[in-house]
Design a protein around this motif. Structure first.
Motif, PDB file in Angstrom:
ATOM      1  N   ASN A 128     -10.374  -4.543  -7.774  1.00 58.19           N
ATOM      2  CA  ASN A 128      -9.862  -4.526  -6.403  1.00 58.19           C
ATOM      3  C   ASN A 128     -10.924  -4.049  -5.420  1.00 58.19           C
ATOM      4  N   GLN A 129     -11.739  -3.075  -5.836  1.00 62.88           N
ATOM      5  CA  GLN A 129     -12.828  -2.626  -4.967  1.00 62.88           C
ATOM      6  C   GLN A 129     -13.853  -3.736  -4.762  1.00 62.88           C
ATOM      7  N   ARG A 130     -14.142  -4.502  -5.824  1.00 62.84           N
ATOM      8  CA  ARG A 130     -15.086  -5.619  -5.672  1.00 62.84           C
ATOM      9  C   ARG A 130     -14.536  -6.652  -4.695  1.00 62.84           C
ATOM     10  N   GLN A 131     -13.252  -6.991  -4.820  1.00 67.54           N
ATOM     11  CA  GLN A 131     -12.634  -7.945  -3.912  1.00 67.54           C
ATOM     12  C   GLN A 131     -12.625  -7.424  -2.477  1.00 67.54           C
ATOM     13  N   GLU A 137     -17.440  -8.523   3.546  1.00 64.07           N
ATOM     14  CA  GLU A 137     -18.610  -9.356   3.802  1.00 64.07           C
ATOM     15  C   GLU A 137     -18.224 -10.703   4.397  1.00 64.07           C
ATOM     16  N   GLN A 138     -17.077 -11.240   3.997  1.00 65.74           N
ATOM     17  CA  GLN A 138     -16.717 -12.613   4.352  1.00 65.74           C
ATOM     18  C   GLN A 138     -15.785 -12.735   5.551  1.00 65.74           C
ATOM     19  N   SER A 139     -15.091 -11.660   5.928  1.00 68.12           N
ATOM     20  CA  SER A 139     -14.083 -11.742   6.984  1.00 68.12           C
ATOM     21  C   SER A 139     -14.411 -10.801   8.131  1.00 68.12           C
ATOM     22  N   ASP A 140     -13.903 -11.128   9.320  1.00 64.57           N
ATOM     23  CA  ASP A 140     -14.163 -10.305  10.495  1.00 64.57           C
ATOM     24  C   ASP A 140     -13.232  -9.091  10.565  1.00 64.57           C
ATOM     25  N   MET A 141     -12.058  -9.195   9.931  1.00 59.14           N
ATOM     26  CA  MET A 141     -11.118  -8.068   9.943  1.00 59.14           C
ATOM     27  C   MET A 141     -10.477  -7.948   8.572  1.00 59.14           C
ATOM     28  N   VAL A 142     -10.512  -6.747   8.006  1.00 57.57           N
ATOM     29  CA  VAL A 142      -9.983  -6.510   6.664  1.00 57.57           C
ATOM     30  C   VAL A 142      -9.073  -5.278   6.693  1.00 57.57           C
ATOM     31  N   PHE A 143      -7.921  -5.400   6.055  1.00 60.51           N
ATOM     32  CA  PHE A 143      -7.016  -4.274   5.871  1.00 60.51           C
ATOM     33  C   PHE A 143      -7.113  -3.816   4.415  1.00 60.51           C
ATOM     34  N   GLY A 144      -7.442  -2.543   4.204  1.00 56.55           N
ATOM     35  CA  GLY A 144      -7.459  -1.961   2.868  1.00 56.55           C
ATOM     36  C   GLY A 144      -6.300  -0.986   2.749  1.00 56.55           C
ATOM     37  N   ILE A 145      -5.327  -1.311   1.902  1.00 58.54           N
ATOM     38  CA  ILE A 145      -4.075  -0.547   1.856  1.00 58.54           C
ATOM     39  C   ILE A 145      -3.829  -0.075   0.429  1.00 58.54           C
ATOM     40  N   GLY A 146      -3.602   1.221   0.265  1.00 60.62           N
ATOM     41  CA  GLY A 146      -3.348   1.750  -1.069  1.00 60.62           C
ATOM     42  C   GLY A 146      -3.336   3.260  -1.071  1.00 60.62           C
ATOM     43  N   PRO A 147      -3.103   3.861  -2.244  1.00 60.85           N
ATOM     44  CA  PRO A 147      -2.976   5.320  -2.336  1.00 60.85           C
ATOM     45  C   PRO A 147      -4.289   6.054  -2.107  1.00 60.85           C
ATOM     46  N   ALA A 148      -4.193   7.363  -1.998  1.00 62.70           N
ATOM     47  CA  ALA A 148      -5.368   8.204  -1.777  1.00 62.70           C
ATOM     48  C   ALA A 148      -6.332   8.110  -2.959  1.00 62.70           C
ATOM     49  N   GLY A 149      -7.622   8.195  -2.651  1.00 63.40           N
ATOM     50  CA  GLY A 149      -8.629   8.255  -3.708  1.00 63.40           C
ATOM     51  C   GLY A 149      -9.082   6.919  -4.249  1.00 63.40           C
ATOM     52  N   THR A 150      -8.676   5.811  -3.625  1.00 66.36           N
ATOM     53  CA  THR A 150      -9.057   4.486  -4.136  1.00 66.36           C
ATOM     54  C   THR A 150     -10.341   3.965  -3.495  1.00 66.36           C
ATOM     55  N   GLY A 151     -10.977   4.754  -2.635  1.00 65.88           N
ATOM     56  CA  GLY A 151     -12.266   4.369  -2.059  1.00 65.88           C
ATOM     57  C   GLY A 151     -12.171   3.501  -0.827  1.00 65.88           C
ATOM     58  N   LYS A 152     -10.988   3.392  -0.231  1.00 67.93           N
ATOM     59  CA  LYS A 152     -10.807   2.511   0.928  1.00 67.93           C
ATOM     60  C   LYS A 152     -11.754   2.890   2.071  1.00 67.93           C
ATOM     61  N   THR A 153     -11.717   4.160   2.460  1.00 65.96           N
ATOM     62  CA  THR A 153     -12.515   4.616   3.598  1.00 65.96           C
ATOM     63  C   THR A 153     -13.985   4.739   3.223  1.00 65.96           C
ATOM     64  N   GLN A 304      -6.360  -6.359   1.420  1.00 71.09           N
ATOM     65  CA  GLN A 304      -6.668  -5.971   0.047  1.00 71.09           C
ATOM     66  C   GLN A 304      -5.813  -4.781  -0.327  1.00 71.09           C
ATOM     67  N   LEU A 305      -4.999  -4.952  -1.374  1.00 78.50           N
ATOM     68  CA  LEU A 305      -4.117  -3.884  -1.828  1.00 78.50           C
ATOM     69  C   LEU A 305      -4.734  -3.153  -3.012  1.00 78.50           C
ATOM     70  N   PHE A 306      -4.561  -1.838  -3.050  1.00 82.67           N
ATOM     71  CA  PHE A 306      -5.046  -1.007  -4.143  1.00 82.67           C
ATOM     72  C   PHE A 306      -3.855  -0.351  -4.834  1.00 82.67           C
ATOM     73  N   ASN A 307      -4.070   0.098  -6.073  1.00 82.88           N
ATOM     74  CA  ASN A 307      -3.030   0.843  -6.789  1.00 82.88           C
ATOM     75  C   ASN A 307      -3.674   2.021  -7.518  1.00 82.88           C
ATOM     76  N   GLU A 308      -2.871   2.724  -8.338  1.00 87.47           N
ATOM     77  CA  GLU A 308      -3.379   3.959  -8.950  1.00 87.47           C
ATOM     78  C   GLU A 308      -4.529   3.714  -9.916  1.00 87.47           C
ATOM     79  N   THR A 309      -4.665   2.500 -10.441  1.00 89.53           N
ATOM     80  CA  THR A 309      -5.766   2.214 -11.370  1.00 89.53           C
ATOM     81  C   THR A 309      -7.117   2.189 -10.658  1.00 89.53           C
ATOM     82  N   ASP A 310      -7.104   2.103  -9.323  1.00 91.90           N
ATOM     83  CA  ASP A 310      -8.348   2.075  -8.548  1.00 91.90           C
ATOM     84  C   ASP A 310      -8.806   3.474  -8.127  1.00 91.90           C
TER      85      ASP A 310
END
Length: 364
Positions: A128-131, A137-153, A304-310
């Motif tokens: 999920n982090q790779r995606q 890289e490919q889009s002008d606006m990206v939403f990264g949504i998921g629990p704390a600690g998944t590396g979104k920020t 891009q959605l994240f879950n606890e495995t990330d």
């Protein structure tokens, strides 16, 4: 050297063994206490046996070929002067075993293009982090949504720094809503900037972790990097910028619409948040939840959605997140059963109420 086919590992997949010659300094690939070899064994369902001058791989032809490709790619990277350190290597191997579509060489070369200066490269630690990185890289606006600690920020800030250092953008703007859990800004001492700084601290932490402190201070002083509450974005057009909105679940509908319409020419925006940690008085008013419904399918915007495995913090954090999710699911099921029971009892009481009315009418 090919050894030969062994017994079947399943109904239709044949097992094979293959010896791979060990080249000088290949021990780096093995990892600390052979942790990377164990990762390949468990992730690709192969058996790895170290011999004096070679390594023997036992598994299905497809899995053996993937392990062999890892060794080939590692040799290629070393031959071309690309150093891969153990922490980065382990992260890449985790992604590789989970996604057959990628190779070690692809991940290493992509990370090299995402350099954040002398300190490190930006490497994903999960599929999920790779995606997520590819979406940025490919889009002008990206939403990264998921629990704390998944590396979104953290990954968004790293990509922003990479874009700035490679001169793809002229500045970085980091924004957060100044919303707190259970307190109000008025109770804090100091000026408005001093009041909101504590809520922007995680963004400062990411910057200082990725860049030398002197460089961060210089960029902040010259406003090459700007960190501000989202309210400061109103009325601006952000050209030639990499803009990040963190903790977006705490924006109102109006704030989110205001932010996503700030984007100017040659700019990129990343919006991150966790919809399970909304601190607004009314959770249903979260601008992030509304944006997920309104902007889904809009060309140029990726989610891009994240879950606890990330989760890339302490392993205990994964278990904590999973425990909260299980508790919420049980609570929701219990509430549903309770409502269904009440509805059934109400339905059963209707005929009896009707009969009581009829009896009363007859008596009258």
């Amino acid at each position: 050297m090919f050894i030969g086919a062994g017994c079947a590992r399943g109904e239709s997949k044949l097992s094979m063994k293959k010896n791979i010659e060990l080249r000088p300094n290949v021990e780096t690939l093995f990892g600390t206490r052979d942790e990377n070899l164990h990762l390949l064994e468990n992730g690709l369902n192969v058996a790895v046996e170290l011999k004096p001058n070679s390594i023997q791989i036992d598994g299905t032809p497809e899995d053996v070929a993937r392990v062999e490709q890892v060794f080939t790619d590692f040799d290629y990277l070393r031959a071309h002067g690309q150093q891969v350190f153990n922490g980065e290597l382990t992260s890449m191997l985790r992604v590789l075993v989970a996604d057959p579509a990628v190779s070690l060489r692809q991940l290493a070369e992509a990370g090299k293009q995402r350099s954040v200066g002398n300190k490190r490269q930006v490497q994903p630690k999960s599929v999920n982090q790779r995606q997520y990185l590819e979406a940025i890289e490919q889009s002008d606006m990206v939403f990264g949504i998921g629990p704390a600690g998944t590396g979104k920020t953290y990954l968004a800030v790293a990509m922003a720094i990479s874009a700035l250092l490679s001169k793809k953008v002229a500045r970085i703007i980091l924004a957060r809503p100044a919303v707190e859990a259970g307190e109000r800004l008025g109770f804090l001492p100091g000026t408005l900037q001093e009041k909101v700084d504590p809520y922007l601290r995680p963004l400062y932490d990411a910057l200082y972790d990725l860049l030398e402190p002197e460089k961060v201070d210089r960029f902040l002083e010259k406003n090459v990097i700007e960190i501000a509450p989202i309210a400061f974005m109103r009325g601006r057009t952000l050209n030639d910028s990499f803009v990040i909105l963190d903790e977006a679940q705490n924006t109102t509908s109006e704030q989110m619409k205001m932010f996503v319409t700030r984007l100017g020419f040659n700019s990129k925006a990343v919006i991150t948040g966790d919809i399970t940690q909304i601190d607004l008085p009314n959770a249903s008013r979260s601008g992030l939840i509304e944006a997920m419904n309104v902007l889904q399918g809009v060309d140029g915007i990726r989610f891009q959605l994240f879950n606890e495995t990330d989760v890339v913090r302490h392993q205990l954090v994964q278990r904590i997140i999973r425990a909260y999710e299980d508790f919420k699911a049980r609570d929701d099921r219990q509430l549903t059963l309770q409502l269904e029971g009440e509805a059934a009892r109400a339905a059963a009481d209707l005929p009896m109420a009707g009969k009581a009315k009829e009896s009363a009418a007859v008596q009258q």
